[in-house]
Write a protein that holds these residues in place. Sequence first.
Motif, PDB file in Angstrom:
ATOM      1  N   ASP A 138       0.853  -1.204   0.000  1.00 25.14           N
ATOM      2  CA  ASP A 138       0.000   0.000   0.000  1.00 25.14           C
ATOM      3  C   ASP A 138       0.883   1.246   0.000  1.00 25.14           C
ATOM      4  OD1 ASP A 138      -2.235  -1.529   0.073  1.00 25.14           O
ATOM      5  OD2 ASP A 138      -2.673  -1.214   2.208  1.00 25.14           O
ATOM      6  N   ALA A 139       1.953   1.208   0.805  1.00 27.54           N
ATOM      7  CA  ALA A 139       2.817   2.387   0.937  1.00 27.54           C
ATOM      8  C   ALA A 139       3.570   2.661  -0.366  1.00 27.54           C
ATOM      9  CB  ALA A 139       3.802   2.186   2.089  1.00 27.54           C
ATOM     10  N   VAL A 140       4.099   1.624  -1.000  1.00 33.80           N
ATOM     11  CA  VAL A 140       4.877   1.855  -2.227  1.00 33.80           C
ATOM     12  C   VAL A 140       3.963   2.381  -3.346  1.00 33.80           C
ATOM     13  CG1 VAL A 140       4.823  -0.487  -3.247  1.00 33.80           C
ATOM     14  CG2 VAL A 140       6.809   0.974  -3.618  1.00 33.80           C
ATOM     15  N   ARG A 141       2.718   1.895  -3.381  1.00 39.56           N
ATOM     16  CA  ARG A 141       1.767   2.400  -4.382  1.00 39.56           C
ATOM     17  C   ARG A 141       1.453   3.870  -4.108  1.00 39.56           C
ATOM     18  NH1 ARG A 141      -1.522  -1.822  -2.884  1.00 39.56           N
ATOM     19  NH2 ARG A 141      -0.746  -3.719  -3.823  1.00 39.56           N
ATOM     20  N   ALA A 142       1.227   4.195  -2.837  1.00 41.86           N
ATOM     21  CA  ALA A 142       0.882   5.576  -2.483  1.00 41.86           C
ATOM     22  C   ALA A 142       2.028   6.528  -2.813  1.00 41.86           C
ATOM     23  CB  ALA A 142       0.540   5.656  -0.996  1.00 41.86           C
ATOM     24  N   LEU A 143       3.267   6.067  -2.642  1.00 38.47           N
ATOM     25  CA  LEU A 143       4.430   6.925  -2.914  1.00 38.47           C
ATOM     26  C   LEU A 143       4.736   7.013  -4.410  1.00 38.47           C
ATOM     27  CD1 LEU A 143       6.785   5.645  -0.064  1.00 38.47           C
ATOM     28  CD2 LEU A 143       5.777   7.931  -0.194  1.00 38.47           C
ATOM     29  N   GLY A 144       4.245   6.032  -5.163  1.00 32.38           N
ATOM     30  CA  GLY A 144       4.511   6.014  -6.611  1.00 32.38           C
ATOM     31  C   GLY A 144       5.924   5.540  -6.939  1.00 32.38           C
ATOM     32  N   TYR A 145       6.594   4.849  -6.017  1.00 34.85           N
ATOM     33  CA  TYR A 145       7.933   4.319  -6.284  1.00 34.85           C
ATOM     34  C   TYR A 145       7.835   2.977  -7.003  1.00 34.85           C
ATOM     35  CZ  TYR A 145       9.641   7.660  -2.722  1.00 34.85           C
ATOM     36  OH  TYR A 145       9.934   8.782  -1.996  1.00 34.85           O
ATOM     37  N   ASP A 146       8.957   2.588  -7.622  1.00 27.90           N
ATOM     38  CA  ASP A 146       8.965   1.279  -8.298  1.00 27.90           C
ATOM     39  C   ASP A 146       9.851   0.274  -7.569  1.00 27.90           C
ATOM     40  OD1 ASP A 146      11.500   2.168  -8.784  1.00 27.90           O
ATOM     41  OD2 ASP A 146      11.432   1.919 -10.964  1.00 27.90           O
ATOM     42  N   THR A 147      10.290   0.615  -6.346  1.00 33.07           N
ATOM     43  CA  THR A 147      11.257  -0.226  -5.648  1.00 33.07           C
ATOM     44  C   THR A 147      10.864  -0.454  -4.187  1.00 33.07           C
ATOM     45  OG1 THR A 147      12.987   0.694  -7.053  1.00 33.07           O
ATOM     46  CG2 THR A 147      13.722  -0.467  -5.081  1.00 33.07           C
ATOM     47  N   VAL A 148      10.901  -1.747  -3.789  1.00 36.39           N
ATOM     48  CA  VAL A 148      10.653  -2.121  -2.389  1.00 36.39           C
ATOM     49  C   VAL A 148      11.943  -2.731  -1.842  1.00 36.39           C
ATOM     50  CG1 VAL A 148       9.329  -3.621  -0.846  1.00 36.39           C
ATOM     51  CG2 VAL A 148       8.225  -2.624  -2.865  1.00 36.39           C
ATOM     52  N   VAL A 149      12.330  -2.286  -0.640  1.00 35.27           N
ATOM     53  CA  VAL A 149      13.534  -2.790   0.014  1.00 35.27           C
ATOM     54  C   VAL A 149      13.123  -3.345   1.382  1.00 35.27           C
ATOM     55  CG1 VAL A 149      15.702  -2.044   1.095  1.00 35.27           C
ATOM     56  CG2 VAL A 149      15.097  -1.199  -1.182  1.00 35.27           C
ATOM     57  N   VAL A 150      13.661  -4.498   1.736  1.00 35.30           N
ATOM     58  CA  VAL A 150      13.371  -5.076   3.053  1.00 35.30           C
ATOM     59  C   VAL A 150      14.697  -5.191   3.799  1.00 35.30           C
ATOM     60  CG1 VAL A 150      12.170  -6.916   4.300  1.00 35.30           C
ATOM     61  CG2 VAL A 150      11.516  -6.397   1.945  1.00 35.30           C
ATOM     62  N   ALA A 151      14.692  -4.875   5.093  1.00 36.95           N
ATOM     63  CA  ALA A 151      15.945  -4.840   5.850  1.00 36.95           C
ATOM     64  C   ALA A 151      15.737  -5.361   7.262  1.00 36.95           C
ATOM     65  CB  ALA A 151      16.454  -3.394   5.909  1.00 36.95           C
ATOM     66  N   GLY A 152      16.826  -5.823   7.908  1.00 36.21           N
ATOM     67  CA  GLY A 152      16.771  -6.260   9.308  1.00 36.21           C
ATOM     68  C   GLY A 152      16.717  -7.774   9.439  1.00 36.21           C
ATOM     69  N   GLY A 153      16.904  -8.254  10.674  1.00 33.83           N
ATOM     70  CA  GLY A 153      17.014  -9.696  10.932  1.00 33.83           C
ATOM     71  C   GLY A 153      15.840 -10.508  10.416  1.00 33.83           C
ATOM     72  N   VAL A 154      14.603  -9.982  10.523  1.00 34.06           N
ATOM     73  CA  VAL A 154      13.421 -10.744  10.102  1.00 34.06           C
ATOM     74  C   VAL A 154      13.324 -10.822   8.571  1.00 34.06           C
ATOM     75  CG1 VAL A 154      10.910 -10.958  10.386  1.00 34.06           C
ATOM     76  CG2 VAL A 154      12.286 -10.109  12.268  1.00 34.06           C
ATOM     77  N   ALA A 155      14.096  -9.978   7.872  1.00 36.72           N
ATOM     78  CA  ALA A 155      14.148 -10.067   6.403  1.00 36.72           C
ATOM     79  C   ALA A 155      14.744 -11.408   5.972  1.00 36.72           C
ATOM     80  CB  ALA A 155      14.966  -8.913   5.824  1.00 36.72           C
ATOM     81  N   ALA A 156      15.350 -12.137   6.925  1.00 34.94           N
ATOM     82  CA  ALA A 156      15.886 -13.473   6.617  1.00 34.94           C
ATOM     83  C   ALA A 156      14.767 -14.502   6.515  1.00 34.94           C
ATOM     84  CB  ALA A 156      16.878 -13.902   7.704  1.00 34.94           C
ATOM     85  N   ASN A 157      13.565 -14.152   6.972  1.00 31.51           N
ATOM     86  CA  ASN A 157      12.496 -15.152   7.049  1.00 31.51           C
ATOM     87  C   ASN A 157      11.996 -15.590   5.665  1.00 31.51           C
ATOM     88  OD1 ASN A 157       9.226 -15.627   7.379  1.00 31.51           O
ATOM     89  ND2 ASN A 157      10.490 -16.560   8.953  1.00 31.51           N
ATOM     90  N   LYS A 158      11.998 -16.912   5.461  1.00 32.73           N
ATOM     91  CA  LYS A 158      11.634 -17.486   4.156  1.00 32.73           C
ATOM     92  C   LYS A 158      10.223 -17.118   3.723  1.00 32.73           C
ATOM     93  CE  LYS A 158      14.248 -21.810   3.861  1.00 32.73           C
ATOM     94  NZ  LYS A 158      14.108 -23.268   4.018  1.00 32.73           N
ATOM     95  N   ARG A 159       9.273 -17.158   4.659  1.00 26.76           N
ATOM     96  CA  ARG A 159       7.878 -16.884   4.306  1.00 26.76           C
ATOM     97  C   ARG A 159       7.711 -15.418   3.887  1.00 26.76           C
ATOM     98  NH1 ARG A 159       2.230 -18.785   4.751  1.00 26.76           N
ATOM     99  NH2 ARG A 159       1.258 -17.085   3.609  1.00 26.76           N
ATOM    100  N   VAL A 160       8.340 -14.524   4.661  1.00 27.50           N
ATOM    101  CA  VAL A 160       8.251 -13.089   4.350  1.00 27.50           C
ATOM    102  C   VAL A 160       8.908 -12.833   2.991  1.00 27.50           C
ATOM    103  CG1 VAL A 160       9.018 -10.788   5.083  1.00 27.50           C
ATOM    104  CG2 VAL A 160       8.138 -12.409   6.779  1.00 27.50           C
TER     105      VAL A 160
END
Length: 338
Positions: A255-277
Amino acid sequence: MNILGIESSCDETAVAVVRDGREILSNEIFSQADMHAIYGGVVPEIASRNHITVISRLAGEAVRKAGLSRSGIDAIAVTAAPGLIGALLVGVNFAKGAALALDVPLIPVHHVRGHIAANYLAFPELEPPFLCLAISGGNTALVDVRGYTDMTVLGATRDDAAGECFDKAARVLGLPYPGGLPLQNLAEGGDDAAFRLPHARIEGHPYDMSFSGLKTAVVNIVHNALQKGEPLDRAGLAASFQRAVSETLVPRAMDAVRALGYDTVVVAGGVAANKRVRADFEAVCRREKLKLYIPPLKLCGDNGAMIACQGYYEYLSGVRAGQELNAYATMDLDKAAF
Ligand code: KG4
């Protein structure tokens, strides 16, 4: 420019050397996780004492493995907030001493900005602007990253961080600390529809999150089964829990990336290691033709390279600290000022 990055905000002591913000020359990490595991979580005093024991040796190793001598270090970057105050102070005081001794600039870095910057190390082509979901053991935030040092928090957790919730759910399921990876392993093969778990929404704040209700639901399910002497589908509960976390995080980020009109999503931090996410982000970004960046596992957790990397961009924007630099247990990511 070679920056020595120092990280000691929680239970990892980490020192790295990064050249010009993007090239890792060395990345030394000493994890204390085993020392805290018997207590089921990080004991702040034990963390501080262990940082003191290893930080000097680790810094020496980082410089040596970078193929440099001390005179090859051009600046010192250090995590100065947020985190465990005693643990932070060890890194900050070591950094102050090093900057004084080497007569180089001292650059304070916000820990979560460092997590975001881990992506610059992994992906040379990545530049702001982008939407970042920062998910770690102590922080969970959706961030509009307009520039390397120019960002706004769009929403954050109102209570527990995502990683904290993983660790608590894992503990009640009888898994060791830190619980994220063991819980992910338990969830393999489990039915993610086995349990209906709460997904909190905060009225009027579409980007804010809450994980305490989810945590309590898992605790109650486990305790009820124990009290009634009934068998528990542990794999199903772990899989349903991961699904609930992912279904809290991923739609908000989209929702946030659409609202901002960006074409890039970045995920960071220890939980970014999670396979399901990771899998859920990959599926939705492929479908919506968005670029997705998630660091390799070794750069998801706490490390010194991410601090050196962000330190480089903070340095370019004019950030410097003197010997009066203090550490702060809490600090807003978008108003970082030391
Ligand atoms: O980023 P990090 O190393 O430390 C902080 O800055 O807080 O994150 C540590 C958190 C812990 O809560 C840990 O359980 C979680 O990241 N974590 C995971 C996984 N690997 C680490 N959570 C879910 N799935 C994983 N595979």
